[in-house]
Design an enzyme around this catalytic site. Sequence first.
Site, PDB file in Angstrom:
ATOM      1  CD  GLU A 259      -2.636   1.198   2.638  1.00  0.00           C
ATOM      2  OE1 GLU A 259      -3.687   1.857   2.654  1.00  0.00           O
ATOM      3  OE2 GLU A 259      -2.218   0.540   3.631  1.00  0.00           O
ATOM      4  CE  LYS A 334      -7.500   1.322   3.813  1.00  0.00           C
ATOM      5  NZ  LYS A 334      -6.243   1.889   4.363  1.00  0.00           N
ATOM      6  CB  CYS A 368      -4.223  -1.536   4.772  1.00  0.00           C
ATOM      7  SG  CYS A 368      -3.316  -1.317   6.336  1.00  0.00           S
TER       8      CYS A 368
END
Length: 502
Positions: A259, A334, A368
Amino acid sequence: MDIQVRNLTKKDYVDLRRSMTEAYQGVGDVWTRENIVDLIDLFPEGQLCVEIDGHVVACALSIILNSKKSNIYDSYYEIIDDGKFSKHTSDGDTLYGIEVFVHPDHRALRLGRRLYDSRKELCEQMNLKSIIAGGRIPNYHNYSDKMSPRTYIEKVKRKEIFDPTLTFQLSNDFHVKKILKHYLPEDSESMEFATLLEWNNIYYESESRSISTTKQTIRLGLVQWQMRLFDNIEAFYDQIEFFVDTVSDYGTDFIMFPEFFNSPLMSPYNELPERLAMEKLAEKTSEIIDKIQQFAVSYNVNIIAGSMPIMENKKLYNISYLCHRNGKLDSFKKIHITPNESKYYGMTGGNEVKVFDTDCGKVGLLICYDVEFPELSRILADQGMQILFVPFMTDTQNGYIRVRSCAQARAIENECYVAIAGSVGNLPRVNNMDIQYSQSAVFTPSDFAFPNNAIKAEATPNTEMVLIADVDLYALRDLHEYGTVKIMKDRRKDLYEVKLLK
């Protein structure tokens, strides 16, 4: 005692008839020599027997049907065409079991299971999609005045009633597809009812399949990226190409970067507020992805390009790109924005959750913090995900442990592989990106086919390196069907469900 499972031959008929006569004991007719010869001539691989000390004591006979041209719900005599076997076709897709019997003196040896296992192996070897068979329910006559065939079958499934035929078939991973009426008119014990049973070949691949799952073993390459400052963007590209070149030399199918691995390119904008610096970095995203797409094609490897910022309609997103080696491009925004991303960058969460078809199966992407929300992974698993890729960035060990622990849980609860890749090192001249902590890894489900600790491979903590690991997609298929526990199948969907609202 010498026990062998082998193909039936025409010379076996005398033994075969003797065993059939004992097995049938007046229920149904025995197969004629002409029947057996015809079956062996038509389909020798499908005629199996068990030989004990030189004598045939058990047998399984089958033909191949084309499920699109033949009605698998026909009666038994229609299926075998009164012994003519005219529905057999070598280009069919279904193995139809027309007979299994075991001599009564040898039933304690579980020979029927050996024959069923051999049939399954044959089905897999021939790439047939399933085994179909009609099954008697010979104990039903004891209950027919108290319950319907459907209720009887449900009670056999729950082991409240024992049926010598159906109980055995269910224990061999067959499921009841339909209740058949008038299947064997002379079968008074079953009250002329039967079950149509099916065993699905989980390795079956149709001729017109999608690009998914064309390989069994998939090689993953994870880049544990060292944060460093670059003199210019070309130096950044050189570092990416170094890893792509190196890792692709090992025959990897996927390479994943972490990321925000392009964060060093924010260094020239360090005097700006964090949001404006991130917007400046977002201006480079299109050019960076074009370059990585070129690497994916030229080095013949699928690349998960970590994640990077992008501006759309004045909103700032954290986006990951899947650059396919055939030139195709997929992306994932995300979903869950961390408090840090919201505070410093004013990031917006994405709204789409879906799996991606690749030449190595169906894969999912989460970034993440997303992996800490089990609902997302479950939705992807329900869409057929086999490998979940999670590029991440964590600054401290406790932040890393959250990502790692949740990723490992996702692998177990969704019966899939999960790969995580993060950055290491320090970045002194980029605000809010100062320190990194990472130990990249590949996690597996937890069962006998996988490592005892459910960790396929893991990198050395906080060291720049690459991690290369092979994962077996067929092991996932076996786990779904035959695992010690079947998490995906055993969910109580009558009580709860996880689904997308959009």
